[in-house]
Motif scaffolding. Structure first.
Motif: not given
Length: 248
Positions: A131-134, A116-118, A125-126
């Motif tokens: 990562r924080e959003a995921a 999901l981060t990827t 997104l940075a």
């Protein structure tokens, strides 16, 4: 941009509230509306071609009514059945994909979080922000997050085959009623002209509306729509006239 008295840039004044809609169901409603317009268009063209073809062979009102009703029922049932099968297949595929995603989230949560981060990173997104959003999305509802970001599926709005079948049946029937009524209600000497004129006017309307839904040029869509309908009626009328002459 405005400037303060010291020459520096000052913040621009607020421009009022931003009223852009963010309705997640808008795309779905537009798709349904587009399908309804296309279904009605199919009903108009197919039934018009049928009754005009029969009119080329005979002027008997009962024959025209029988053929028109048969075409209306056959076409609407065919459209409904086809839409039901198609949307049922889509729904089955969506449910299967959600089941796989649910199993992966249960068995490999860290790998799914990284995935999901990827995906969020690929959307601009940075890495740290992604990562924080995921993490936040996963804590709120992991399955829904992966369904929407990874699969493009809204778990709360899976396609409903019964709704699709009913909408197709209704749209085709509404469209087919126009040429059917136009061929049987007027007097015999004007029924063909009334039918052709009514059908072309209706095709102008559906062509314009389909172009509006697709943000395209209406002139092209209208010309394509009316041209196809006129060609269909001309071909079937010629065929009916030929068969009527042969059978006479």
């Amino acid at each position: 941009m405005t400037y303060d008295t010291t020459g520096g840039a000052a913040p621009e004044p607020p421009r009022g509230p931003h009223h852009e809609p963010h309705d997640t169901g808008l795309g779905t409603r537009l798709n349904w509306l587009r399908a309804a317009v296309l279904g009605a268009n199919d009903g108009i063209v197919s039934t018009a071609g049928l009754v005009v073809g029969v009119a080329g062979a005979t002027g008997d009102r009962s024959a025209l009514l029988t053929s028109g009703l048969a075409g209306l029922l056959a076409g609407s049932m065919s459209m409904a059945a086809g839409e039901y099968v198609s949307v049922s297949t889509q729904r089955d595929s969506e449910k299967a994909a959600l089941a796989v995603e649910k199993r992966e989230l249960r068995e490999e949560p860290e790998a799914e979080l990284e995935e999901l981060t990827t995906l969020l990173t690929e959307r601009g997104l940075a890495r740290d922000t992604a990562r924080e959003a995921a993490v936040q999305l996963t804590e709120r509802d992991a399955l829904r997050a992966h369904a929407r970001v990874e699969l493009g599926i809204d778990p709360d709005a899976l396609a409903n085959p019964w709704h699709a079948a009913g909408a197709s049946f209704l749209a085709f029937t509404v469209g087919a009623l126009l040429p059917l009524l136009a061929i049987v209600l007027p007097p015999a000497d004007v029924r063909l002209a009334v039918t052709v004129g009514s059908v072309l006017a209706a095709l102008v309307l559906t062509g314009w509306w389909s172009a509006r839904l697709g943000a395209a040029r209406p002139g092209t869509a209208i010309a394509r729509n009316t041209g196809g309908g006129a060609l269909a009626m001309a071909v079937t009328y010629a065929a009916g006239s030929l068969l009527g002459a042969v059978g006479a």
